[in-house]
Design a protein around this motif. Structure first.
Motif, PDB file in Angstrom:
ATOM      1  N   LEU A  12       0.830  -1.209   0.000  1.00  0.00           N
ATOM      2  CA  LEU A  12       0.000   0.000   0.000  1.00  0.00           C
ATOM      3  C   LEU A  12       0.861   1.254   0.000  1.00  0.00           C
ATOM      4  CD1 LEU A  12      -2.771   1.327   0.122  1.00  0.00           C
ATOM      5  CD2 LEU A  12      -2.675   1.136   2.620  1.00  0.00           C
ATOM      6  N   THR A  13       1.915   1.294   0.813  1.00  0.00           N
ATOM      7  CA  THR A  13       2.767   2.492   0.822  1.00  0.00           C
ATOM      8  C   THR A  13       3.515   2.656  -0.498  1.00  0.00           C
ATOM      9  OG1 THR A  13       4.573   1.280   1.932  1.00  0.00           O
ATOM     10  CG2 THR A  13       3.029   2.501   3.340  1.00  0.00           C
ATOM     11  N   ASP A  14       3.850   1.526  -1.161  1.00  0.00           N
ATOM     12  CA  ASP A  14       4.431   1.630  -2.505  1.00  0.00           C
ATOM     13  C   ASP A  14       3.436   2.262  -3.477  1.00  0.00           C
ATOM     14  OD1 ASP A  14       6.804   0.490  -1.724  1.00  0.00           O
ATOM     15  OD2 ASP A  14       6.416  -1.472  -2.627  1.00  0.00           O
ATOM     16  N   PHE A  15       2.163   1.966  -3.288  1.00  0.00           N
ATOM     17  CA  PHE A  15       1.114   2.543  -4.127  1.00  0.00           C
ATOM     18  C   PHE A  15       0.946   4.034  -3.839  1.00  0.00           C
ATOM     19  CE2 PHE A  15      -3.374   3.719  -4.614  1.00  0.00           C
ATOM     20  CZ  PHE A  15      -3.619   3.346  -5.926  1.00  0.00           C
ATOM     21  N   ILE A  16       1.024   4.401  -2.564  1.00  0.00           N
ATOM     22  CA  ILE A  16       0.790   5.790  -2.159  1.00  0.00           C
ATOM     23  C   ILE A  16       1.958   6.700  -2.525  1.00  0.00           C
ATOM     24  CG2 ILE A  16       0.498   7.308  -0.147  1.00  0.00           C
ATOM     25  CD1 ILE A  16      -1.067   5.052   1.185  1.00  0.00           C
ATOM     26  N   ALA A  17       3.192   6.212  -2.367  1.00  0.00           N
ATOM     27  CA  ALA A  17       4.385   7.065  -2.477  1.00  0.00           C
ATOM     28  C   ALA A  17       4.435   7.904  -3.761  1.00  0.00           C
ATOM     29  CB  ALA A  17       5.651   6.224  -2.333  1.00  0.00           C
ATOM     30  N   PRO A  18       4.166   7.335  -4.947  1.00  0.00           N
ATOM     31  CA  PRO A  18       4.231   8.179  -6.154  1.00  0.00           C
ATOM     32  C   PRO A  18       3.110   9.213  -6.250  1.00  0.00           C
ATOM     33  CG  PRO A  18       4.472   5.838  -6.703  1.00  0.00           C
ATOM     34  CD  PRO A  18       3.987   5.914  -5.288  1.00  0.00           C
ATOM     35  N   LEU A  19       2.070   9.073  -5.420  1.00  0.00           N
ATOM     36  CA  LEU A  19       0.961  10.013  -5.464  1.00  0.00           C
ATOM     37  C   LEU A  19       1.215  11.260  -4.628  1.00  0.00           C
ATOM     38  CD1 LEU A  19      -1.999   7.488  -4.903  1.00  0.00           C
ATOM     39  CD2 LEU A  19      -0.750   7.977  -7.024  1.00  0.00           C
ATOM     40  N   VAL A  20       2.234  11.204  -3.772  1.00  0.00           N
ATOM     41  CA  VAL A  20       2.452  12.253  -2.785  1.00  0.00           C
ATOM     42  C   VAL A  20       3.186  13.483  -3.330  1.00  0.00           C
ATOM     43  CG1 VAL A  20       3.607  12.775  -0.585  1.00  0.00           C
ATOM     44  CG2 VAL A  20       2.346  10.634  -0.867  1.00  0.00           C
ATOM     45  N   PRO A  21       4.221  13.338  -4.181  1.00  0.00           N
ATOM     46  CA  PRO A  21       5.051  14.506  -4.519  1.00  0.00           C
ATOM     47  C   PRO A  21       4.321  15.681  -5.151  1.00  0.00           C
ATOM     48  CG  PRO A  21       6.213  12.488  -5.072  1.00  0.00           C
ATOM     49  CD  PRO A  21       4.818  12.087  -4.702  1.00  0.00           C
ATOM     50  N   ILE A  22       3.270  15.441  -5.931  1.00  0.00           N
ATOM     51  CA  ILE A  22       2.564  16.587  -6.515  1.00  0.00           C
ATOM     52  C   ILE A  22       1.972  17.452  -5.413  1.00  0.00           C
ATOM     53  CG2 ILE A  22       0.559  17.273  -7.890  1.00  0.00           C
ATOM     54  CD1 ILE A  22       1.170  15.052  -9.798  1.00  0.00           C
ATOM     55  N   GLY A  23       1.421  16.813  -4.375  1.00  0.00           N
ATOM     56  CA  GLY A  23       0.909  17.569  -3.238  1.00  0.00           C
ATOM     57  C   GLY A  23       2.009  18.309  -2.508  1.00  0.00           C
ATOM     58  N   PHE A  39       8.382  13.179  -8.042  1.00  0.00           N
ATOM     59  CA  PHE A  39       7.253  12.545  -8.722  1.00  0.00           C
ATOM     60  C   PHE A  39       7.716  11.813  -9.976  1.00  0.00           C
ATOM     61  CE2 PHE A  39       4.169  12.830 -12.210  1.00  0.00           C
ATOM     62  CZ  PHE A  39       3.190  11.981 -11.711  1.00  0.00           C
ATOM     63  N   ALA A  40       8.520  12.465 -10.800  1.00  0.00           N
ATOM     64  CA  ALA A  40       8.970  11.857 -12.057  1.00  0.00           C
ATOM     65  C   ALA A  40       9.720  10.554 -11.805  1.00  0.00           C
ATOM     66  CB  ALA A  40       9.838  12.842 -12.835  1.00  0.00           C
ATOM     67  N   VAL A  41      10.607  10.555 -10.816  1.00  0.00           N
ATOM     68  CA  VAL A  41      11.410   9.363 -10.531  1.00  0.00           C
ATOM     69  C   VAL A  41      10.528   8.223 -10.015  1.00  0.00           C
ATOM     70  CG1 VAL A  41      13.214   8.412  -9.035  1.00  0.00           C
ATOM     71  CG2 VAL A  41      13.528  10.651 -10.110  1.00  0.00           C
ATOM     72  N   LEU A  42       9.683   8.502  -9.023  1.00  0.00           N
ATOM     73  CA  LEU A  42       8.881   7.443  -8.423  1.00  0.00           C
ATOM     74  C   LEU A  42       7.821   6.920  -9.386  1.00  0.00           C
ATOM     75  CD1 LEU A  42       8.360   8.761  -4.776  1.00  0.00           C
ATOM     76  CD2 LEU A  42      10.049   7.127  -5.615  1.00  0.00           C
ATOM     77  N   TRP A  43       7.187   7.813 -10.138  1.00  0.00           N
ATOM     78  CA  TRP A  43       6.161   7.366 -11.078  1.00  0.00           C
ATOM     79  C   TRP A  43       6.765   6.497 -12.164  1.00  0.00           C
ATOM     80  CZ3 TRP A  43       1.033   7.557 -10.579  1.00  0.00           C
ATOM     81  CH2 TRP A  43       0.240   7.270 -11.701  1.00  0.00           C
ATOM     82  N   TRP A  44       7.937   6.897 -12.663  1.00  0.00           N
ATOM     83  CA  TRP A  44       8.596   6.132 -13.720  1.00  0.00           C
ATOM     84  C   TRP A  44       9.073   4.770 -13.209  1.00  0.00           C
ATOM     85  CZ3 TRP A  44      14.046   5.066 -14.408  1.00  0.00           C
ATOM     86  CH2 TRP A  44      14.333   4.458 -15.633  1.00  0.00           C
ATOM     87  N   LEU A  45       9.721   4.736 -12.046  1.00  0.00           N
ATOM     88  CA  LEU A  45      10.239   3.473 -11.522  1.00  0.00           C
ATOM     89  C   LEU A  45       9.117   2.513 -11.147  1.00  0.00           C
ATOM     90  CD1 LEU A  45      13.234   4.635  -9.287  1.00  0.00           C
ATOM     91  CD2 LEU A  45      13.333   3.456 -11.493  1.00  0.00           C
ATOM     92  N   SER A  46       7.998   3.031 -10.686  1.00  0.00           N
ATOM     93  CA  SER A  46       6.904   2.150 -10.287  1.00  0.00           C
ATOM     94  C   SER A  46       6.177   1.556 -11.485  1.00  0.00           C
ATOM     95  CB  SER A  46       5.915   2.898  -9.391  1.00  0.00           C
ATOM     96  OG  SER A  46       5.330   3.994 -10.068  1.00  0.00           O
ATOM     97  N   ARG A  47       6.512   1.985 -12.688  1.00  0.00           N
ATOM     98  CA  ARG A  47       5.937   1.401 -13.901  1.00  0.00           C
ATOM     99  C   ARG A  47       6.661   0.128 -14.304  1.00  0.00           C
ATOM    100  NH1 ARG A  47       2.849   4.309 -17.441  1.00  0.00           N
ATOM    101  NH2 ARG A  47       3.944   3.359 -19.209  1.00  0.00           N
ATOM    102  N   THR A  76       8.705  -5.390  -3.444  1.00  0.00           N
ATOM    103  CA  THR A  76       7.856  -4.712  -2.467  1.00  0.00           C
ATOM    104  C   THR A  76       8.715  -3.914  -1.490  1.00  0.00           C
ATOM    105  OG1 THR A  76       6.237  -6.483  -2.595  1.00  0.00           O
ATOM    106  CG2 THR A  76       6.126  -5.057  -0.664  1.00  0.00           C
ATOM    107  N   GLY A  77       8.348  -2.687  -1.251  1.00  0.00           N
ATOM    108  CA  GLY A  77       9.067  -1.814  -0.324  1.00  0.00           C
ATOM    109  C   GLY A  77      10.090  -0.920  -0.974  1.00  0.00           C
ATOM    110  N   LEU A  78      10.468  -1.240  -2.232  1.00  0.00           N
ATOM    111  CA  LEU A  78      11.501  -0.435  -2.895  1.00  0.00           C
ATOM    112  C   LEU A  78      11.030   1.000  -3.128  1.00  0.00           C
ATOM    113  CD1 LEU A  78      14.240  -0.173  -4.326  1.00  0.00           C
ATOM    114  CD2 LEU A  78      13.109  -0.926  -6.434  1.00  0.00           C
ATOM    115  N   ILE A  79       9.807   1.186  -3.628  1.00  0.00           N
ATOM    116  CA  ILE A  79       9.313   2.533  -3.922  1.00  0.00           C
ATOM    117  C   ILE A  79       9.167   3.327  -2.628  1.00  0.00           C
ATOM    118  CG2 ILE A  79       7.436   3.861  -4.930  1.00  0.00           C
ATOM    119  CD1 ILE A  79       9.153   2.377  -6.954  1.00  0.00           C
ATOM    120  N   SER A  80       8.687   2.682  -1.573  1.00  0.00           N
ATOM    121  CA  SER A  80       8.577   3.363  -0.277  1.00  0.00           C
ATOM    122  C   SER A  80       9.947   3.787   0.232  1.00  0.00           C
ATOM    123  CB  SER A  80       7.893   2.453   0.743  1.00  0.00           C
ATOM    124  OG  SER A  80       6.596   2.087   0.326  1.00  0.00           O
TER     125      SER A  80
END
Length: 264
Positions: A121-132, A183-191, A196-200
């Protein structure tokens, strides 16, 4: 040197009712997270309604954690002198680190309710946070907050009510680094497939490093000053545990976690 833009912190004023740009930036961040989260909801088996619930949990965590964190880390004297100041969040004064703790608590509660793996779940959330985060820094800039140290760089600008010396626009630095770059780094890497846990872990590490770097040109809060050695700030002190946790989580994920499908 360039002039500081003359932007009224109040976006809309109708008699005693006022909407501040700072508050609108939070709306921008939440709407962006909602839209991006809906695009990837199926990867966690979530519905669009579930994303709305997750956003509500996170919003409560951000506001409560961010405000309480600021009050504890930066504004304890102001809180004691004026208890109602705590609820006037439109005046500014939110701590990222407090907000992060609030979001983690919210994510834990949401994961238990929906029987999800917490790190997935935190891997899912992390790329959504930087724009905010980036939008919040624009709000800081409009509020004349987060002044930098005196600089002779061509894009330095004199801050309102701080004299004629040009200063680093550190809120804009953080908008670019913690918002757009992260945002660019996390969104791209999560594609791509990843453990599990790497994006977080990358979120914690990269935010920590970028924030630590900006602290070298950002003025410390005047009522706190430097914490140690004439250069260590409260921001640095609070960011170090994030860097350590990020490195540890990345190492753990590489050794123990299963490879996850990409989040497209």
């Amino acid at each position: 040197m360039i002039n500081y833009p003359d932007i009224d912190p109040v976006a809309i004023s109708l008699g005693p009712f006022a909407i501040h740009w700072y508050g609108l930036m939070y709306v921008v961040g939440f709407v962006a997270a909602w839209w991006l989260g809906r695009r990837r909801a199926h990867r966690l088996g979530l519905t669009h309604d579930d994303i709305g619930d997750l956003l509500f949990y996170s919003a409560v965590g951000v506001v409560l954690g961010g405000r309480l964190g600021y009050a504890l880390f930066y504004g304890s004297k102001q809180w004691l002198a004026d208890p109602l100041w705590l609820v006037r969040i439109w005046e500014g004064g939110m701590s990222f680190h407090g907000g992060l703790v609030g979001v983690l608590v919210a994510a834990l509660l949401f994961a238990r309710k929906h029987r999800l793996d917490f790190l997935r779940l935190t891997d899912f959330i992390a790329p959504l946070v930087p724009i905010g985060l980036g939008a919040g820094r624009i709000g800081n800039f409009i509020n004349h907050e987060l002044p930098g140290r005196v600089s002779e760089l061509p894009w330095a600008m004199p801050f309102p009510h701080m004299g004629p010396e040009p200063r680093h626009p550190t809120a804009l630095y953080e908008f670019a680094l913690e918002g757009m770059v992260l945002f660019a780094v996390l969104w791209w890497l999560s594609r791509s497939p990843r453990r599990t846990g790497l994006i977080s872990g990358l979120f914690l590490l990269l935010y920590g490093v970028l924030r630590f770097a900006v602290e070298f040109v950002r003025l410390p809060d005047p009522h706190i000053g430097f914490i140690a050695f004439g250069w260590v700030t409260m921001g640095m002190l609070l960011t170090l545990p994030m860097i350590v946790a990020g490195v540890g989580l990345i190492g753990w994920s590489r050794r123990h976690a299963a490879v996850e499908a990409p989040l497209r």
